[in-house]
Design a protein around this motif. Structure first.
Motif, PDB file in Angstrom:
ATOM      1  N   LEU A 173      -6.288  -5.048  -0.722  1.00  0.00           N
ATOM      2  CA  LEU A 173      -5.278  -4.942   0.330  1.00  0.00           C
ATOM      3  C   LEU A 173      -4.363  -6.168   0.325  1.00  0.00           C
ATOM      4  O   LEU A 173      -3.133  -6.044   0.414  1.00  0.00           O
ATOM      5  CB  LEU A 173      -5.942  -4.785   1.712  1.00  0.00           C
ATOM      6  CG  LEU A 173      -4.943  -4.364   2.788  1.00  0.00           C
ATOM      7  CD1 LEU A 173      -5.008  -2.859   3.032  1.00  0.00           C
ATOM      8  CD2 LEU A 173      -5.168  -5.099   4.091  1.00  0.00           C
TER       9      LEU A 173
ATOM     10  N   ASN B 122      -3.350  -0.225  -1.722  1.00  0.00           N
ATOM     11  CA  ASN B 122      -3.519  -0.051  -0.277  1.00  0.00           C
ATOM     12  C   ASN B 122      -4.523   1.078   0.005  1.00  0.00           C
ATOM     13  O   ASN B 122      -5.571   0.858   0.617  1.00  0.00           O
ATOM     14  CB  ASN B 122      -2.134   0.253   0.338  1.00  0.00           C
ATOM     15  CG  ASN B 122      -2.125   0.339   1.867  1.00  0.00           C
ATOM     16  OD1 ASN B 122      -3.161   0.293   2.514  1.00  0.00           O
ATOM     17  ND2 ASN B 122      -0.948   0.485   2.448  1.00  0.00           N
TER      18      ASN B 122
ATOM     19  N   GLY C 136      -2.873  -3.380   9.053  1.00  0.00           N
ATOM     20  CA  GLY C 136      -1.902  -2.302   9.185  1.00  0.00           C
ATOM     21  C   GLY C 136      -0.767  -2.599  10.129  1.00  0.00           C
ATOM     22  O   GLY C 136      -0.280  -3.732  10.230  1.00  0.00           O
TER      23      GLY C 136
ATOM     24  N   SER D 155      -1.914   2.860   5.388  1.00  0.00           N
ATOM     25  CA  SER D 155      -3.143   2.267   5.948  1.00  0.00           C
ATOM     26  C   SER D 155      -3.585   2.998   7.213  1.00  0.00           C
ATOM     27  O   SER D 155      -4.779   3.229   7.422  1.00  0.00           O
ATOM     28  CB  SER D 155      -2.904   0.791   6.308  1.00  0.00           C
ATOM     29  OG  SER D 155      -2.635   0.015   5.173  1.00  0.00           O
TER      30      SER D 155
END
Lengths: 290, 290
Positions: free
Chosen positions: A71, A113, A142, B114
Motif C-alpha cells: 500500500l 492497492n 484510504g 481501497s
C-alpha cells in the motif's frame, strides 16, 4: 532488528506480485519499486510488536507486513506521477512512468492497492483478526487517511496553510498509516484494546515528528547546498516555513521527548523492541542541533 | 428487478463516501461518478442471487454490492485519465480530470479502490464470508484480473492481437469482475461450491459476450453515423476487426445461445431471478440482425 529486517526482505523477494500474462513489462514494473528498497519502516513497526508479544505468530504476520509495504509503495508510485510530484527518480531508480510509461505507473499503483487487501485476506491468521486488519488498513490508508492527506498536499501546494491544517495534512498523509502499522501489530498479537489505542496514538505523534524532522533536514541540507540561509524562491508548505527554523526545531525536540516518554509506558518487551527500532529515528534531527 | 435496483440506488445515495476535511472539492468528486448513474449491472448480479436464494440477507448484502460498484467506478475514472482514454465525458457528465483536475481523478480512484475492501470488511455478514468476498474482489479486480486486462488493452492499443489474446484481454478486463459478482452473491447465499463455480464460469461467458456485442454495436452504429460500411481510419482491437462483422455476429449468437442454455441448468429460483435480469442483455445484439 537487523535480523527481522532481513527476514522481511527475504519474504518480500519470495512473494513479489506475479502475473500470468503476455504483457511485456507489467510484471517487472509491479516488482521494480518493491525490490528497489526503502527503509521498510511500516512493516518493521508491525513485526517488532508481534515479535515482542507473540513471536510464534511472526511468520504468519509477514504477509500483513508485506500488505502495508504494497500500500505504501502504491502511494509513492502515484505521488511520483506527472500530475503530482512529476518525479523522475525514486529510491535511486527511474520512476515507473519514466522507465515504462504513465499507464503502467497508474495501473501498477492500482494493482498494489487492491493486492494489499488480498494479501491480508490470504494470510494464515484467524478471519476475525484479518477483518480488523483490513478495516484498519482501509480506513487509515484510504479516503479519510492517506488519500485525503495527499489530496490536500497537492491542492494547497502553493497556498500557505495554518498550523492546524498543516498538521491535519500530515496526520492523514503520513502519520495514520504509521499508527495503523503499530496497531495492526498489536491486533495480531492480541495486546488488548488499551495497548492498541496507546500504540495508535503514539504512532500519530511519531508520524508528525518524522514530518517536522524531514522539513528541518530539507531546509538545512538545501541551505547548505545553496549556500544561503533560506529557500525563498519557491513557497512550500512546511513546518519550517510556517514556524521558522528555530521554532520548528523546538517542536521537534518537544515531540521527540514526548515520544521517548511514551515509549517508557509500555511493558518491557514492547519497550525494548520499539526502542531498538525507533530511538535513532526519534533523535535523527538532533545531529543538526550543534 | 426494478424494485431491487431502486433499493440499491437508495442505499448508494445514503452511503456515498464522506470525508471529514477542509478540502474544497474532494468529497464531491468522490461522489460525482457514483451518483452519475450507470446500469449498476455488477451489483445487480450479486443482489439477484442473494434475493433468489437468501432474501433475508439481502439488506446486509447491499454494502457488498456497493463495494463492487466502487471498484468498478474507480476503474472507469482511471480509464478516463489523459494517459489512458483521455475521455472528457462519462455517463453524460464531465470526467473528473476535466471538472476538477488530474490529481483529483487519480486520488478519487485510489480512494474508491481501497474503500471497496473496507466496505466489505464493515458489512454485517459473518467474518468467514467477508474474507472470501475480499479474496474474490481482490483477485478478480486486481493484478491478475481487471488491472492486467486494462494494461494489455492500453499497451496493445495499436497492435493487432490474435483471437486468443483478445479473449484473454477481455476475460480479465471485464469478464472476471462480472463472474466474481455472481460468485460473491452465491457465497453470501451459501449456494455451495458447485453453484459458485457454475455461476463464475457462466459470468465469464457473459462478460465475453457483452464485449463482442459492444464491438458489433460500436461497428454498426459508427458505420451508420459515418455513412460507410467500415471504420478503417483507426485500427482498434475488436472482435469485429479481427473476425469480420458476420463472424463476430455468429460468435455473439453462439455465445448468447450458450448463456441462455446455461441459465436453464440453475434451479428455478436462480434461473427466474437471473433471466429476469439478463435475457434482454443476452439478446441485445440481435436487434441489429435484421
Amino acid at each position: 532488528m537487523k535480523e527481522l529486517l532481513g527476514e522481511f526482505e527475504e519474504f518480500l523477494l519470495k512473494n513479489l506480485p506475479k502475473i500470468d500474462s503476455f504483457h511485456p513489462h507489467f510484471e517487472a514494473a509491479m516488482q521494480d519499486m518493491l525490490i528497489a528498497g526503502g527503509k521498510r519502516f511500516r512493516p518493521m513497526l508491525l513485526l517488532s510488536i508481534v515479535k515482542a508479544k507473540k513471536p510464534l505468530l511472526l511468520e504468519n504476520s509477514l504477509k500483513v507486513a508485506l500488505a502495508i509495504e504494497f500500500l505504501h509503495t502504491y502511494s509513492l508510485i502515484h505521488d511520483d506521477l506527472p500530475a503530482m510530484d512529476n518525479a523522475s527518480l525514486r529510491r535511486g531508480f527511474p520512476t515507473l512512468h519514466i522507465k515504462y510509461d504513465e499507464v503502467t505507473a497508474i495501473l501498477v499503483g492500482d494493482a498494489l492497492n487492491s493486492e494489499s487487501f488480498n494479501l491480508i485476506a490470504t494470510a494464515s491468521l484467524h478471519n476475525d483478526i484479518k477483518i480488523e486488519l483490513i478495516k484498519l488498513l482501509g480506513h487509515n490508508g484510504g479516503l479519510n487517511g492517506m488519500v485525503i492527506g495527499q489530496a490536500i498536499d497537492c491542492h494547497f501546494e502553493k497556498q500557505k496553510l495554518e498550523l492546524e491544517k498543516l498538521e491535519f495534512l500530515h496526520l492523514n498523509k503520513t502519520a495514520k498509516l504509521i499508527a495503523a502499522s503499530l496497531k495492526m501489530g498489536a491486533i495480531i498479537a492480541s495486546c488488548g484494546e488499551k495497548i492498541e489505542e496507546e500504540l495508535y496514538s503514539f504512532g500519530l505523534d511519531l508520524g508528525l515528528l518524522f514530518q517536522i524532522q524531514d522539513d528541518i533536514i530539507d531546509e538545512l541540507e538545501s541551505s547548505e547546498e545553496a549556500g544561503k540561509t533560506t529557500q525563498n524562491d519557491s513557497f512550500k508548505n512546511s513546518f519550517v516555513n510556517l514556524l521558522g527554523l528555530e521554532e520548528a526545531k523546538k517542536s521537534a525536540d518537544d515531540l521527540a521527548q514526548k515520544c521517548l516518554e511514551r515509549l517508557e509506558v509500555f511493558d518491557d518487551e514492547l519497550k525494548d523492541s520499539l526502542k531498538d527500532l525507533l530511538v535513532s529515528y526519534i533523535n535523527r534531527h538532533k545531529k543538526y542541533n550543534s
